[in-house]
Design an enzyme around this catalytic site. Structure first.
Site, PDB file in Angstrom:
ATOM      1  N   GLY A 196      39.248  36.853  28.189  1.00  0.00           N
ATOM      2  CA  GLY A 196      39.960  36.769  28.942  1.00  0.00           C
ATOM      3  C   GLY A 196      39.830  34.886  29.858  1.00  0.00           C
ATOM      4  O   GLY A 196      38.247  34.301  29.829  1.00  0.00           O
ATOM      5  N   VAL A 207      38.352  35.319  33.128  1.00  0.00           N
ATOM      6  CA  VAL A 207      37.222  34.878  33.441  1.00  0.00           C
ATOM      7  C   VAL A 207      36.694  35.451  32.661  1.00  0.00           C
ATOM      8  O   VAL A 207      35.680  35.153  33.375  1.00  0.00           O
ATOM      9  CB  VAL A 207      37.788  36.648  34.333  1.00  0.00           C
ATOM     10  CG1 VAL A 207      36.765  37.008  35.355  1.00  0.00           C
ATOM     11  CG2 VAL A 207      38.800  36.474  35.772  1.00  0.00           C
ATOM     12  N   ALA A 208      36.417  36.294  31.940  1.00  0.00           N
ATOM     13  CA  ALA A 208      34.988  36.734  31.374  1.00  0.00           C
ATOM     14  C   ALA A 208      34.881  34.977  30.709  1.00  0.00           C
ATOM     15  O   ALA A 208      33.994  35.231  29.866  1.00  0.00           O
ATOM     16  CB  ALA A 208      35.710  37.544  29.595  1.00  0.00           C
ATOM     17  N   LYS A 222      50.213  46.677  49.926  1.00  0.00           N
ATOM     18  CA  LYS A 222      50.696  45.812  48.609  1.00  0.00           C
ATOM     19  C   LYS A 222      51.968  45.321  48.911  1.00  0.00           C
ATOM     20  O   LYS A 222      52.206  46.856  49.056  1.00  0.00           O
ATOM     21  CB  LYS A 222      50.375  46.735  47.712  1.00  0.00           C
ATOM     22  CG  LYS A 222      49.462  46.412  46.044  1.00  0.00           C
ATOM     23  CD  LYS A 222      48.473  44.999  46.087  1.00  0.00           C
ATOM     24  CE  LYS A 222      48.031  45.233  44.103  1.00  0.00           C
ATOM     25  NZ  LYS A 222      47.229  44.403  44.323  1.00  0.00           N
TER      26      LYS A 222
END
Length: 366
Positions: A182, A184-185, A80
């Site tokens: 959102g 994705v949902a 990361k």
């Protein structure tokens, strides 16, 4: 922070500090583990309270990516990056191109992608200097918006969890409470609606819930009511830490399966819902569709192939449940164990290979 003590304690491989005076770049690349392959993990840009806070975030997130990539079955390790700065006003072309040169200098040990505070446009600038970046514009052969693919993976994982709880993976007639609507949902709701599930939704964005109500016949409730609704499945798809002391007593669902990151406020909450008999699909296993999708770009993106891999999230959730039963532990612990066992198998395999007098040559897809 005693940096080398911390790296040794949690077995990190590398911590890289990148500075470019002209552009204002201050970046930290953390590489946790490359046993399975090059470290893949996004670049986050944030206004950290201190340099130590930035280092801690990079290290924590890198380790998380090791587990996520391993559990997803990817031949990738965990890494990361954090860039210290305000993403709204501190960005410039020189910054991301300078950062791209630092990534190039790692010669494939680390591959980046977008994350909080960075965009596809930022990745395109990095791509000007290195091929070790995913999530770039579709014009460069990228996969584009990952939300639909992430949603499909959550849908598949939810079916596997439902099979454990209800004896069938059919979601027809099941009541699913979706927290957050959102990108994705919304796509998750579409899959659930098409299978005949009944939806209860909430979101602080009134337009988002109205859209779900109109398109999917979803019932809308206030944000603080979503935890206590009568439902079969609770799908947290917004904030983290929503499984906590306050919410757990309200749960009526038999399954928790959603797209949100870091759903458990504390590990003890994973123990509590396990004791309650709730089937919990660990977040970093069920929401891995996005990273599986961008990882496919490393082979020359093919959507059909990527979706086939994402379908395997169903099997991955089954494996987690199997390990939980085998070792009599909660599923959040079983997910870690599944990732750790896969890494250990590869480490032992390589060790045996070298003991037999062979040499490992570096192999890259670029």
């Amino acid at each position: 922070m005693e940096i080398f003590t911390y790296l040794e304690q949690y077995d990190y491989e590398q911590l890289v500090f990148c500075q470019d005076k002209q552009s204002g770049l201050k970046a930290i690349i953390a590489i946790h583990d490359t046993t399975l392959g090059p470290a893949l993990g996004g670049t986050r840009m944030w206004t950290y309270a201190s340099e130590e806070a930035a280092i801690e975030d990079a290290l924590r997130l890198a380790k998380g990516m090791t587990y996520k990539n391993a559990a997803a079955g990817l031949n990738l390790g965990g890494g990361k990056t954090v860039i210290i700065g305000d993403p709204r006003k501190d960005k410039n072309e020189e910054m991301f191109r300078a950062f791209g040169r630092y990534i190039q200098g790692l010669n494939g040990r680390y591959i980046t992608a977008e994350d909080v505070g960075t965009t596809v446009a930022d990745m395109d600038l990095i791509h000007e200097e290195t091929d070790y970046v995913t999530g770039i514009s579709p014009a460069f052969g990228s996969s584009g918006n990952p939300s639909p693919v992430t949603a499909y993976g959550v849908y598949r994982g939810m079916k596997a969890a439902a099979k454990e709880a209800f004896g069938t993976d059919s979601l027809e007639g099941k009541v699913v409470a979706v927290q957050g609507v959102g990108n994705v949902a919304y796509n998750l709701c579409r899959h659930l609606h098409e299978e005949g599930a009944q939806l209860i939704v909430t979101d602080i964005n009134k337009e988002a819930v109205q859209r779900a109500a109109e398109e999917f016949g979803a019932k809308v409730v206030n944000p603080d009511e979503i935890y206590s609704v009568e439902c079969d499945i609770y799908a947290p798809c917004a904030l983290g830490a929503v499984i906590n002391d306050k919410t757990i007593p309200q749960f009526k669902a038999k399954v928790i399966a959603g797209a949100a990151n870091n759903q458990l406020k504390d590990t003890k909450h994973g123990d509590i819902i396990h004791e309650m008999g709730i089937v919990y699909a660990p977040d970093y296993v069920i929401n891995a569709g996005g990273v599986i999708n961008v990882a496919d770009e490393l082979y020359g993106y093919n959507q059909e192939r990527a979706l086939k891999k994402v379908e395997q999230i169903y099997t991955n959730i089954e494996k987690v449940i199997g390990i939980a039963k085998r070792d009599q532990i909660p599923t959040y612990m079983a997910a870690d164990r599944m990732a750790e066992e896969r890494i250990e198998r590869m480490r032992n395999s390589r060790s045996q290979f070298l003991q037999n007098g062979h040499h490992i040559l570096s192999r890259r897809k670029f």
